[in-house]
Design a protein around this motif. Structure first.
Motif, PDB file in Angstrom:
ATOM      1  N   LEU A   5     -15.224  10.820   5.401  1.00  0.00           N
ATOM      2  CA  LEU A   5     -13.910  10.217   5.291  1.00  0.00           C
ATOM      3  C   LEU A   5     -13.976   8.834   4.652  1.00  0.00           C
ATOM      4  O   LEU A   5     -13.196   8.507   3.765  1.00  0.00           O
ATOM      5  CB  LEU A   5     -13.267  10.131   6.677  1.00  0.00           C
ATOM      6  CG  LEU A   5     -11.845   9.558   6.730  1.00  0.00           C
ATOM      7  CD1 LEU A   5     -10.885  10.429   5.912  1.00  0.00           C
ATOM      8  CD2 LEU A   5     -11.357   9.454   8.190  1.00  0.00           C
ATOM      9  N   PHE A   6     -14.970   8.032   5.131  1.00  0.00           N
ATOM     10  CA  PHE A   6     -15.124   6.677   4.579  1.00  0.00           C
ATOM     11  C   PHE A   6     -16.382   6.629   3.737  1.00  0.00           C
ATOM     12  O   PHE A   6     -17.466   7.015   4.203  1.00  0.00           O
ATOM     13  CB  PHE A   6     -15.174   5.641   5.711  1.00  0.00           C
ATOM     14  CG  PHE A   6     -13.931   5.610   6.548  1.00  0.00           C
ATOM     15  CD1 PHE A   6     -12.778   5.006   6.065  1.00  0.00           C
ATOM     16  CD2 PHE A   6     -13.903   6.214   7.809  1.00  0.00           C
ATOM     17  CE1 PHE A   6     -11.625   4.976   6.830  1.00  0.00           C
ATOM     18  CE2 PHE A   6     -12.744   6.194   8.574  1.00  0.00           C
ATOM     19  CZ  PHE A   6     -11.609   5.579   8.087  1.00  0.00           C
ATOM     20  N   ARG A   7     -16.203   6.140   2.560  1.00  0.00           N
ATOM     21  CA  ARG A   7     -17.347   6.130   1.618  1.00  0.00           C
ATOM     22  C   ARG A   7     -17.462   4.740   0.996  1.00  0.00           C
ATOM     23  O   ARG A   7     -16.841   4.474  -0.059  1.00  0.00           O
ATOM     24  CB  ARG A   7     -17.147   7.177   0.533  1.00  0.00           C
ATOM     25  CG  ARG A   7     -17.019   8.592   1.088  1.00  0.00           C
ATOM     26  CD  ARG A   7     -16.689   9.590   0.003  1.00  0.00           C
ATOM     27  NE  ARG A   7     -15.393   9.336  -0.620  1.00  0.00           N
ATOM     28  CZ  ARG A   7     -14.227   9.726  -0.146  1.00  0.00           C
ATOM     29  NH1 ARG A   7     -14.170  10.438   0.966  1.00  0.00           N
ATOM     30  NH2 ARG A   7     -13.087   9.419  -0.790  1.00  0.00           N
ATOM     31  N   PRO A   8     -18.167   3.813   1.649  1.00  0.00           N
ATOM     32  CA  PRO A   8     -18.269   2.423   1.136  1.00  0.00           C
ATOM     33  C   PRO A   8     -18.998   2.381  -0.201  1.00  0.00           C
ATOM     34  O   PRO A   8     -19.806   3.244  -0.532  1.00  0.00           O
ATOM     35  CB  PRO A   8     -19.071   1.696   2.222  1.00  0.00           C
ATOM     36  CG  PRO A   8     -19.865   2.764   2.890  1.00  0.00           C
ATOM     37  CD  PRO A   8     -19.006   4.005   2.856  1.00  0.00           C
ATOM     38  N   VAL A  26     -19.862   2.974   9.297  1.00  0.00           N
ATOM     39  CA  VAL A  26     -18.442   2.903   8.927  1.00  0.00           C
ATOM     40  C   VAL A  26     -17.689   4.189   9.309  1.00  0.00           C
ATOM     41  O   VAL A  26     -16.445   4.168   9.487  1.00  0.00           O
ATOM     42  CB  VAL A  26     -18.318   2.605   7.424  1.00  0.00           C
ATOM     43  CG1 VAL A  26     -18.565   3.850   6.592  1.00  0.00           C
ATOM     44  CG2 VAL A  26     -16.953   1.992   7.088  1.00  0.00           C
ATOM     45  N   ASN A  27     -18.428   5.291   9.450  1.00  0.00           N
ATOM     46  CA  ASN A  27     -17.787   6.565   9.834  1.00  0.00           C
ATOM     47  C   ASN A  27     -17.822   6.808  11.336  1.00  0.00           C
ATOM     48  O   ASN A  27     -17.463   7.900  11.799  1.00  0.00           O
ATOM     49  CB  ASN A  27     -18.443   7.729   9.107  1.00  0.00           C
ATOM     50  CG  ASN A  27     -17.957   7.859   7.670  1.00  0.00           C
ATOM     51  OD1 ASN A  27     -16.855   8.367   7.411  1.00  0.00           O
ATOM     52  ND2 ASN A  27     -18.754   7.349   6.725  1.00  0.00           N
ATOM     53  N   SER A  63     -21.044  11.192  -0.152  1.00  0.00           N
ATOM     54  CA  SER A  63     -20.545   9.852  -0.486  1.00  0.00           C
ATOM     55  C   SER A  63     -19.731   9.806  -1.777  1.00  0.00           C
ATOM     56  O   SER A  63     -19.167   8.753  -2.112  1.00  0.00           O
ATOM     57  CB  SER A  63     -21.709   8.882  -0.615  1.00  0.00           C
ATOM     58  OG  SER A  63     -22.577   9.291  -1.677  1.00  0.00           O
TER      59      SER A  63
END
Length: 605
Positions: A5-8, A26-27, A63
Motif C-alpha cells: 500500500l505504501f511505497r516510499p 511504513v506499512n 515497491s
C-alpha cells in the motif's frame, strides 16, 4: 503478488536492506519477516545486503520500483563491478558500519557504500563510522541497527561521535574515496577507477603488511599495518582497516618519494618473507595501467642491484653499473690475490656496510676503484725490499737507511704504505748513485753515512762525482756539507731527539720509528752508529705537526662530540687516522675534524 500500500521513495545512498527496513516500517509491520518471506530471503542475506535476482524482481513488484534501481543498492552491484576476488577482500558482509548522526535521524541507518572497507566516514555529517559496540567492543550486525541495542544491552543512540580532523591525511583520503565512488575515475598517480585503486591496494598491502604505520591516526602511528583478509577468514575491525588503507594512500600520495621510503622499510624484512611478498606485488604489473609504478619499482631494485644489496642474478645483470664490490667480485674483475683483497678490507675508508636479508656485510665502495686501477698499473713494476738489496748489492740495514733518509721511497700499495719499491726508480738510483755506495773511498773514510751525505750533495747539484777523493773527504767535504745544510735552511735551528719527539707526541719509541718508516715524520738528520741510529728532528716541524693534528682524547675536550662518535667516524673512513697501522692512538687532522663537525651541525663556525 500485489504491490504494498505504501511505497516510499528510495533515498540517496541507502542500501537495499535499509529500504526493506523502511518499507516494512511504513506499512505497519513490526519486523521485516513478512517481506523477507515474500522475497524468499533468509536473515543473513538481509543483514549482508545480498539480494538475489529473484528477490530483486519480487521486491520491484512490491515497491513498484525498477529492478535496475533496486539492484544498484544491493551488495551484488559491487560484486558485479569489482569481481569476486576484490569483493571478497573489500566488501564487508558479516558486520556493518553506521553513522551515529544518521542513526539518530532515523531515515537512513545503513548505506550501500559503507559496506566497502575503504569507506570510514559519513560524507553527510563528516563523522567517523562505528563498527563496534562502545559498551562491550563486539562487532555489530544489521540486526542490532534494527533493534537499536547491542546484545550486551548498550543503546546505539548513546554512541559517541568522533569528528574528522580538518586538513588531515585521513580527510584527504576519504575525499578521494568519495570522488572514486561518485565518478568513473579520480586523479591519482594516474587517473584511476574504483576497481583500479582497489587492485592497487590489494597488491600494495602485500608489501606494507606487518610494517609499522607511516602515518599518525588517533595515536596509532606505532601500530602494525594489518594485511587484508577475505570474508572467509574473518573481517578486520574498522580501525585496523582504516590504518591499512590510509597507509596505502600515503604511499602513493607523494610519489615516488613516499614509495621509496616504504620500499626501504620493506627491504628490511627477512629475505624469506620478502621473497614471497615481492612476487605477489609484482603481479600488479600484469596490468599495463600501472606502468609508472612499475618503472619506479624496477628503478629501486636496479639501484639495490648496483649497490650489490640483492641476489647475485641481479648483480650480474647490472654489473657494468656497480656501486659496491664483494671480495669475489674484485678477485674476478682484477685478478687480485686473496692477500691483496684482505689488504683492502683492512682499510675502513674503502668499505661500506650493506644489509642483505637482515644481515650486515662489508663491501668495497666503487668510489675508491681508482686505487685498484692505480695499483694494477704499478703492480708490474713493484719489487720488495729484499729484491732492492739484490739489485743494489747492499745489506738490508743499508736499504733501511736509504728509506729513512728518503733517498729511496716506499710505495703506497692498496691504501697501505709498505716496503714495496718502483723498480724504475731503483734502477735510476742504481745508475746514478750505486757506485758511490760501493766506492772504496768511503770504506777508508770509515762510515757509510758519508756516502749517503755525498749522494744528497750530488742530488742538490752542489758537487759532482768527479770531485770525489780522499783529499776531498778530509778537507773539502765538511765545507760542502755546511753549504748543503745552509741551502736547506737546516743549520742553526733547534732540534729534538727521538726521545723528545716521543714525549711530545705521547707515543712509544716503536711508534716513532714506524712513523719515520712510513714518511709521517721525516728526520732532519740521522747519525748512523754501530749499535744504534740517532734521529734528530727540527723543532719547528714537530711543533707544526702537533698544531695541525689532534688526538681523540683532546678533541673530546675541545669540541662538543663524544669519543664513541669520533671513533665511529674513523672506523667508517670519514676521518683519517694519521697513525693507522702505526699505533693504537688515534691522531686526527684537526682541519678535517672541524669541517666534519661544521657540516653535521655540532659547531656553528
Amino acid at each position: 503478488m500485489e504491490s504494498l500500500l505504501f511505497r516510499p521513495s528510495l533515498l540517496q545512498g541507502e542500501s537495499l536492506s535499509n529500504y526493506v527496513y523502511r518499507l516494512s516500517k511504513v506499512n505497519g509491520y513490526s519486523t521485516s519477516h513478512y517481506i523477507l518471506k515474500t522475497l524468499g530471503m533468509k536473515n543473513h542475506q538481509y543483514y549482508s545486503n545480498s539480494f538475489s535476482y529473484d528477490a530483486i524482481k519480487n521486491l520491484a513488484i512490491l515497491s513498484l520500483k525498477s529492478e535496475e534501481e533496486l539492484f544498484e543498492r544491493s551488495a551484488e552491484f559491487y560484486l558485479q563491478k569489482l569481481g569476486k576476488q576484490l569483493s571478497n577482500i573489500f566488501l564487508i558482509k558479516t558486520t556493518i558500519k553506521f553513522c551515529p548522526s544518521c542513526y539518530e535521524v532515523g531515515d537512513i541507518i545503513h548505506k550501500r557504500d559503507w559496506q566497502l572497507t575503504l569507506v570510514h566516514y559519513c560524507d553527510s555529517h563528516k563523522v567517523q563510522l562505528i563498527d563496534m559496540c562502545q559498551g562491550c567492543e563486539s562487532k555489530l550486525n544489521f540486526g542490532a541497527l534494527i533493534t537499536g541495542y547491542c546484545p550486551c544491552g548498550f543503546h546505539l543512540l548513546e554512541s559517541q561521535v568522533s569528528h574528522i580532523e580538518t586538513g588531515s591525511l585521513f580527510e584527504e583520503y576519504q575525499e578521494f574515496t568519495y570522488l572514486l565512488l561518485e565518478k568513473k575515475t579520480a586523479p591519482f598517480i594516474i587517473p584511476v577507477s574504483l576497481k583500479d585503486f582497489l587492485t592497487l591496494a590489494s597488491k600494495t598491502i602485500t608489501l606494507l603488511g606487518g610494517m609499522s604505520s607511516f602515518v599518525m591516526l588517533d595515536d596509532l602511528n606505532d601500530r602494525e599495518i594489518p594485511s587484508f583478509t577475505s570474508r572467509y577468514q574473518g573481517e578486520l575491525e574498522n580501525e585496523r582497516l582504516k590504518l591499512a588503507m590510509v597507509n596505502i594512500f600515503w604511499m602513493y600520495s607523494n610519489f615516488p618519494s613516499n614509495f621509496y621510503k616504504a620500499m626501504d622499510d620493506f627491504y628490511q624484512k627477512p629475505y624469506t618473507n620478502r621473497k614471497y611478498q615481492k612476487k605477489q606485488f609484482e603481479t600488479l604489473f600484469e596490468n599495463p595501467r600501472f606502468e609508472v609504478i612499475q618503472s619506479a619499482y624496477e628503478g629501486y631494485w636496479n639501484l639495490q642491484a648496483r649497490k650489490q644489496n640483492v641476489h647475485r642474478a641481479l648483480n650480474e645483470k647490472y654489473s657494468d653499473q656497480k656501486y659496491n664490490y664483494t671480495k669475489k667480485d674484485l678477485i674476478k674483475k682484477y685478478n687480485l690475490t686473496r692477500n691483496e683483497v684482505d689488504t683492502l678490507w683492512r682499510k675502513p675508508r674503502f668499505l661500506k656496510e650493506v644489509t642483505r636479508g637482515g644481515n650486515t656485510y662489508k663491501v668495497f665502495s666503487a668510489e675508491f676503484e681508482h686505487e685498484i686501477n692505480e695499483y694494477m698499473l704499478l703492480k708490474p713494476h713493484l719489487v720488495t725490499r729484499k729484491e732492492v738489496c739484490k739489485m743494489l748489492k747492499i745489506s738490508d740495514f743499508l736499504a733501511m737507511r736509504l728509506v729513512g733518509t728518503q733517498l729511496l721511497r716506499c710505495k703506497e700499495v692498496l691504501g697501505r704504505e709498505g716496503y714495496f719499491f718502483d723498480i724504475r726508480e731503483v734502477q735510476k738510483f742504481k745508475e746514478r748513485y750505486n757506485s758511490i755506495l760501493h766506492n772504496p773511498i768511503f770504506v777508508e773514510y770509515g762510515e757509510i753515512s758519508a756516502a749517503i751525505k755525498i749522494i744528497k750533495l750530488i742530488k742538490s747539484k752542489i758537487i759532482s762525482t768527479d770531485e770525489l777523493s780522499i783529499e776531498f773527504l778530509q778537507s773539502e767535504f765538511p765545507r760542502y756539507e755546511k753549504i748543503w745544510f745552509a741551502n736547506h735552511q737546516l743549520r742553526g735551528k733547534q732540534v729534538y731527539s727521538l726521545e723528545q719527539v716521543r714525549e711530545r707526541l705521547r707515543v712509544d719509541g716503536k711508534a716513532v720509528h714506524k712513523m719515520i718508516d712510513k714518511g709521517v715524520l721525516i728526520p732532519f738528520e740521522i747519525r748512523f752508529h754501530t749499535e744504534s741510529n740517532r734521529y734528530y728532528f727540527l723543532k719547528e716541524e714537530i711543533d707544526l705537526f702537533l698544531s695541525v693534528h689532534i688526538k681523540i682524547a683532546d678533541a673530546v675536550l675541545a669540541y662538543p662530540v663524544s669519543k664513541i662518535t669520533l671513533q665511529r667516524w674513523v672506523n667508517k673512513g670519514i676521518l683519517q687516522n694519521v697513525l693507522e697501522g702505526i699505533s693504537n692512538t688515534n691522531l686526527l687532522i684537526e682541519r678535517e675534524l672541524k669541517e666534519e663537525l661544521l657540516r653535521r651541525g655540532y659547531i656553528l663556525s
